[in-house]
Design an enzyme around this catalytic site. Structure first.
Site, PDB file in Angstrom:
ATOM      1  N   HIS A   1       0.880  -1.243   0.063  1.00 21.47           N
ATOM      2  CA  HIS A   1       0.026   0.097   0.030  1.00 21.47           C
ATOM      3  C   HIS A   1       0.875   1.085  -0.155  1.00 21.47           C
ATOM      4  CE1 HIS A   1      -3.649  -2.264   0.851  1.00 21.47           C
ATOM      5  NE2 HIS A   1      -3.387  -2.693   1.873  1.00 21.47           N
TER       6      HIS A   1
ATOM      7  N   SER B   1     -15.037   3.234   2.000  1.00 22.45           N
ATOM      8  CA  SER B   1     -14.457   1.919   2.148  1.00 22.45           C
ATOM      9  C   SER B   1     -13.617   1.751   3.263  1.00 22.45           C
ATOM     10  CB  SER B   1     -14.098   1.247   0.942  1.00 22.45           C
ATOM     11  OG  SER B   1     -13.763  -0.347   1.064  1.00 22.45           O
TER      12      SER B   1
ATOM     13  N   TYR C   1     -10.512   0.181 -10.273  1.00 18.73           N
ATOM     14  CA  TYR C   1     -11.401  -0.565  -9.856  1.00 18.73           C
ATOM     15  C   TYR C   1     -12.797  -0.636 -10.469  1.00 18.73           C
ATOM     16  CZ  TYR C   1     -14.458  -2.402  -5.763  1.00 18.73           C
ATOM     17  OH  TYR C   1     -15.124  -3.148  -5.083  1.00 18.73           O
TER      18      TYR C   1
ATOM     19  N   ARG D   1     -16.421  -6.243   1.950  1.00 19.31           N
ATOM     20  CA  ARG D   1     -17.631  -5.568   2.640  1.00 19.31           C
ATOM     21  C   ARG D   1     -18.784  -5.641   1.657  1.00 19.31           C
ATOM     22  NH1 ARG D   1     -20.524  -0.683   3.479  1.00 19.31           N
ATOM     23  NH2 ARG D   1     -18.960   0.492   1.958  1.00 19.31           N
ATOM     24  N   LYS D   2     -18.979  -4.659   0.675  1.00 17.96           N
ATOM     25  CA  LYS D   2     -19.721  -4.540  -0.452  1.00 17.96           C
ATOM     26  C   LYS D   2     -19.410  -4.747  -1.664  1.00 17.96           C
ATOM     27  CE  LYS D   2     -23.560  -1.677   1.232  1.00 17.96           C
ATOM     28  NZ  LYS D   2     -24.559  -0.203   1.210  1.00 17.96           N
ATOM     29  N   GLY D   3     -18.309  -4.019  -2.012  1.00 20.49           N
ATOM     30  CA  GLY D   3     -17.729  -4.099  -3.316  1.00 20.49           C
ATOM     31  C   GLY D   3     -18.348  -3.341  -4.550  1.00 20.49           C
TER      32      GLY D   3
END
Length: 292
Positions: free
Chosen positions: A108, A138, A193, A249-251
């Site tokens: 990262h 996020s 993404y 989590r949700k994406g």
């Protein structure tokens, strides 16, 4: 990982982050001796380096890359530990010298802080970015549910910290601007993404080609099928242990609309325009489409 979580329960919020070369890092996951040990990490030309600012899709892409490697070479690499070099420490870095190629590594870290050996060896780096509004959301939820990070006081306070770069691994915009300078580097491939969510098969074709792992169309489709966010989330407990539900989590694209106030949205728009408007990275992120 469980031992780190247990340790976190004994550490105060104030002690969970520290500053190294001006940037905040999580004390438990990457203490200062880990970051100093990176000076002894020898890159290889055939390493696969995955880079992403936190919460831009790193763990998703780790899963994708492991599947690409398995399809292309027949070598399966299953591990619950994320391959972040800043998590390794001196002993593990020493052991890695005996690891067979190709090694899947990740970080990262800001590109200026990635060990220079990856540049001198011309290691190929896949860089994943996500629109800043969804990244912030996020990151907020991840921080809220991750015991090794300080508990978040409120959405408003985390928003302010993110906008000022006072979050682990530093400023989103500093990262984006640093990679903007390397967009013409043949050893760097930048993906988003949102683009991967829109057409994962095409992303897998491009990524496997970039790393020199050509796949048949049937293999591309198999990796795609196994790499949907839904598939990754369903297997998260086995792939990431107790942290699986926190990491995946949700994406979703556009979840920021459920969190940002109109004023916060304007503040982020202004920051994006100030830092990235008119840049190739800004164009790549397609901010107008995903953030307005």
């Amino acid at each position: 990982m469980q031992s780190k979580i247990n340790l976190a329960e004994q550490v105060s919020d104030e002690e969970k982050l520290y500053r190294y070369k001006g940037i905040l890092y999580p004390t438990i996951m990457c203490p200062e001796d880990h970051l100093k040990a990176l000076d002894n990490l020898e890159a290889r030309e055939d390493d696969l380096m995955l880079v992403a600012y936190p919460k831009c899709g790193f763990n998703w892409m780790v899963g994708v890359l492991r599947k690409i490697i398995a399809q292309s070479t027949g070598i399966k690499t299953e591990s619950k530990a994320p391959p972040l070099i800043e998590f390794l420490g001196a002993d593990v870095i020493k052991l890695m010298e005996q690891s067979p190629s190709p090694r899947l590594l990740g970080t990262h870290m800001h590109p200026d802080n990635i060990p220079t050996t990856f540049n001198t060896k011309k290691t190929k780096m896949l860089v994943v970015f996500r629109n800043p509004k969804d990244t912030l959301v996020s990151f907020y939820h991840f921080s809220n549910n991750n015991p090794v990070l300080p508990s978040v006081k409120s959405w408003e306070s985390f928003f302010s910290q993110f906008m000022s770069g006072e979050v682990p691994w530093g400023s989103y915009f500093d990262h984006a601007l640093a990679w903007e300078k390397r967009m013409n580097d043949p050893n760097v491939m930048i993906v988003t993404y949102e683009g991967l969510k829109q057409d994962l098969s095409e992303g897998i074709r491009q990524i496997s080609g970039f790393y020199g792992f050509p796949l048949t169309e049937a293999q591309v489709q198999q990796v795609t099928e196994d790499s949907s966010f839904k598939a990754m989330k369903e297997s998260a407990a086995s792939s990431h242990g107790t942290m699986g539900s926190v990491i995946f989590r949700k994406g979703e694209v556009g979840d920021w609309k459920n969190h940002f106030t109109p004023d916060q949205s304007r503040e982020m728009d202004e920051a994006f325009n100030k830092h990235l408007a008119g840049t190739r990275m800004g164009e790549k992120l397609d901010y107008q489409r995903y953030c307005q």
